[in-house]
Design a protein around this motif. Structure first.
Motif, PDB file in Angstrom:
ATOM      1  N   VAL A  21       1.580  -1.561   7.214  1.00 25.66           N
ATOM      2  CA  VAL A  21       2.144  -2.742   7.874  1.00 25.66           C
ATOM      3  C   VAL A  21       1.131  -3.333   8.850  1.00 25.66           C
ATOM      4  O   VAL A  21       1.080  -4.552   9.041  1.00 25.66           O
ATOM      5  CB  VAL A  21       3.482  -2.385   8.570  1.00 25.66           C
ATOM      6  N   MET A  22       0.290  -2.478   9.458  1.00 28.34           N
ATOM      7  CA  MET A  22      -0.747  -2.973  10.369  1.00 28.34           C
ATOM      8  C   MET A  22      -1.658  -3.962   9.650  1.00 28.34           C
ATOM      9  O   MET A  22      -1.978  -5.026  10.181  1.00 28.34           O
ATOM     10  CB  MET A  22      -1.585  -1.820  10.917  1.00 28.34           C
ATOM     11  N   LYS A  23      -2.062  -3.611   8.448  1.00 22.06           N
ATOM     12  CA  LYS A  23      -2.927  -4.490   7.666  1.00 22.06           C
ATOM     13  C   LYS A  23      -2.218  -5.801   7.372  1.00 22.06           C
ATOM     14  O   LYS A  23      -2.792  -6.882   7.540  1.00 22.06           O
ATOM     15  CB  LYS A  23      -3.342  -3.783   6.368  1.00 22.06           C
ATOM     16  N   ALA A  24      -0.960  -5.714   6.960  1.00 19.98           N
ATOM     17  CA  ALA A  24      -0.203  -6.919   6.656  1.00 19.98           C
ATOM     18  C   ALA A  24       0.050  -7.757   7.911  1.00 19.98           C
ATOM     19  O   ALA A  24      -0.072  -8.984   7.888  1.00 19.98           O
ATOM     20  CB  ALA A  24       1.121  -6.551   5.992  1.00 19.98           C
ATOM     21  N   ALA A  25       0.366  -7.096   9.023  1.00 18.03           N
ATOM     22  CA  ALA A  25       0.641  -7.821  10.274  1.00 18.03           C
ATOM     23  C   ALA A  25      -0.605  -8.514  10.795  1.00 18.03           C
ATOM     24  O   ALA A  25      -0.527  -9.617  11.336  1.00 18.03           O
ATOM     25  CB  ALA A  25       1.193  -6.858  11.321  1.00 18.03           C
ATOM     26  N   TYR A  34       4.245  -6.299  13.676  1.00 19.85           N
ATOM     27  CA  TYR A  34       3.727  -5.414  14.719  1.00 19.85           C
ATOM     28  C   TYR A  34       4.801  -4.464  15.237  1.00 19.85           C
ATOM     29  O   TYR A  34       4.527  -3.312  15.546  1.00 19.85           O
ATOM     30  CB  TYR A  34       3.125  -6.226  15.871  1.00 19.85           C
ATOM     31  N   ALA A  35       6.044  -4.951  15.330  1.00 18.42           N
ATOM     32  CA  ALA A  35       7.145  -4.089  15.783  1.00 18.42           C
ATOM     33  C   ALA A  35       7.352  -2.934  14.801  1.00 18.42           C
ATOM     34  O   ALA A  35       7.482  -1.775  15.213  1.00 18.42           O
ATOM     35  CB  ALA A  35       8.428  -4.902  15.936  1.00 18.42           C
ATOM     36  N   VAL A  36       7.344  -3.217  13.499  1.00 19.32           N
ATOM     37  CA  VAL A  36       7.495  -2.175  12.486  1.00 19.32           C
ATOM     38  C   VAL A  36       6.320  -1.212  12.569  1.00 19.32           C
ATOM     39  O   VAL A  36       6.485   0.013  12.475  1.00 19.32           O
ATOM     40  CB  VAL A  36       7.620  -2.788  11.075  1.00 19.32           C
ATOM     41  N   MET A  37       5.125  -1.739  12.767  1.00 22.72           N
ATOM     42  CA  MET A  37       3.935  -0.898  12.876  1.00 22.72           C
ATOM     43  C   MET A  37       4.062   0.068  14.049  1.00 22.72           C
ATOM     44  O   MET A  37       3.861   1.281  13.884  1.00 22.72           O
ATOM     45  CB  MET A  37       2.689  -1.775  13.074  1.00 22.72           C
ATOM     46  N   TYR A  38       4.408  -0.433  15.234  1.00 22.70           N
ATOM     47  CA  TYR A  38       4.519   0.425  16.419  1.00 22.70           C
ATOM     48  C   TYR A  38       5.612   1.485  16.261  1.00 22.70           C
ATOM     49  O   TYR A  38       5.412   2.651  16.604  1.00 22.70           O
ATOM     50  CB  TYR A  38       4.790  -0.407  17.679  1.00 22.70           C
ATOM     51  N   VAL A  39       6.744   1.086  15.724  1.00 25.40           N
ATOM     52  CA  VAL A  39       7.849   2.034  15.532  1.00 25.40           C
ATOM     53  C   VAL A  39       7.454   3.104  14.515  1.00 25.40           C
ATOM     54  O   VAL A  39       7.701   4.302  14.725  1.00 25.40           O
ATOM     55  CB  VAL A  39       9.148   1.307  15.107  1.00 25.40           C
ATOM     56  N   SER A  40       6.821   2.708  13.432  1.00 22.74           N
ATOM     57  CA  SER A  40       6.414   3.672  12.401  1.00 22.74           C
ATOM     58  C   SER A  40       5.401   4.671  12.943  1.00 22.74           C
ATOM     59  O   SER A  40       5.521   5.882  12.698  1.00 22.74           O
ATOM     60  CB  SER A  40       5.816   2.943  11.200  1.00 22.74           C
ATOM     61  N   ILE A  41       4.414   4.186  13.657  1.00 20.71           N
ATOM     62  CA  ILE A  41       3.391   5.091  14.199  1.00 20.71           C
ATOM     63  C   ILE A  41       4.003   6.007  15.258  1.00 20.71           C
ATOM     64  O   ILE A  41       3.691   7.207  15.308  1.00 20.71           O
ATOM     65  CB  ILE A  41       2.189   4.292  14.719  1.00 20.71           C
ATOM     66  N   ALA A  42       4.905   5.479  16.082  1.00 14.60           N
ATOM     67  CA  ALA A  42       5.571   6.328  17.075  1.00 14.60           C
ATOM     68  C   ALA A  42       6.415   7.401  16.392  1.00 14.60           C
ATOM     69  O   ALA A  42       6.389   8.570  16.799  1.00 14.60           O
ATOM     70  CB  ALA A  42       6.442   5.468  17.999  1.00 14.60           C
ATOM     71  N   ILE A  69      -5.286   9.749   5.531  1.00 15.01           N
ATOM     72  CA  ILE A  69      -6.496   9.043   5.097  1.00 15.01           C
ATOM     73  C   ILE A  69      -6.491   8.850   3.588  1.00 15.01           C
ATOM     74  O   ILE A  69      -6.772   7.761   3.080  1.00 15.01           O
ATOM     75  CB  ILE A  69      -7.760   9.807   5.542  1.00 15.01           C
ATOM     76  N   ALA A  70      -6.175   9.918   2.863  1.00 12.61           N
ATOM     77  CA  ALA A  70      -6.161   9.830   1.400  1.00 12.61           C
ATOM     78  C   ALA A  70      -5.122   8.815   0.910  1.00 12.61           C
ATOM     79  O   ALA A  70      -5.414   7.980   0.044  1.00 12.61           O
ATOM     80  CB  ALA A  70      -5.893  11.207   0.801  1.00 12.61           C
ATOM     81  N   LEU A  71      -3.925   8.876   1.471  1.00 16.44           N
ATOM     82  CA  LEU A  71      -2.868   7.970   1.026  1.00 16.44           C
ATOM     83  C   LEU A  71      -3.135   6.524   1.430  1.00 16.44           C
ATOM     84  O   LEU A  71      -2.877   5.605   0.647  1.00 16.44           O
ATOM     85  CB  LEU A  71      -1.511   8.439   1.553  1.00 16.44           C
ATOM     86  N   ILE A  72      -3.653   6.322   2.635  1.00 15.87           N
ATOM     87  CA  ILE A  72      -3.982   4.954   3.058  1.00 15.87           C
ATOM     88  C   ILE A  72      -5.080   4.377   2.184  1.00 15.87           C
ATOM     89  O   ILE A  72      -5.070   3.188   1.852  1.00 15.87           O
ATOM     90  CB  ILE A  72      -4.392   4.934   4.560  1.00 15.87           C
TER      91      ILE A  72
END
Length: 118
Positions: A21-25, A34-42, A69-72
């Motif tokens: 989502v970071m890449k897409a955001a 960005y909200a989805v990114m922060y929540v997911s990483i948290a 890393i492998a999956l990303i």
């Protein structure tokens, strides 16, 4: 112990979601991206913290980071059409090999019980 491994898998999955989502955001996803990114990483860190209650920190972190890393990288190739060069492919193979070796070196609960009985 099985629950700890489930938490580790959830940590890896939420990390991959957050970084995808970071890449897409960053490409115009807006505030919600960005909200989805922060929540997911948290959430990834919350799940990782739950996993390390039963799995050693070094092993859990190595598997979490290496698998992430492998999956990303795979997401980058298949979703964002990134073409891997030879250095990236070798690095990815080394990361996967490292994950396998770290996991193989981990003493599992059933082995500890067998050692205690001997």
């Amino acid at each position: 112990m099985r629950l700890a491994w489930i938490f580790l898998v959830l940590a890896i999955a939420t990390e991959v979601v957050g970084l995808t989502v970071m890449k897409a955001a960053s490409s115009g996803g807006g505030v919600w991206g960005y909200a989805v990114m922060y929540v997911s990483i948290a959430l990834s860190y919350v799940f990782l913290a739950k996993a390390v209650k039963k799995i050693s920190v070094g092993v859990a972190y190595a598997i979490w980071e290496g698998s992430g890393i492998a999956l990303i990288t795979l997401v980058s190739v298949f979703v964002f059409n990134h073409v891997l060069n030879y250095q990236e492919m070798i690095g990815l193979m080394m990361a996967v090999g490292g994950i396998i070796l770290v996991n193989a070196g981990e003493v599992h609960e059933d082995e500890e019980v067998a050692d205690d009985l001997a």
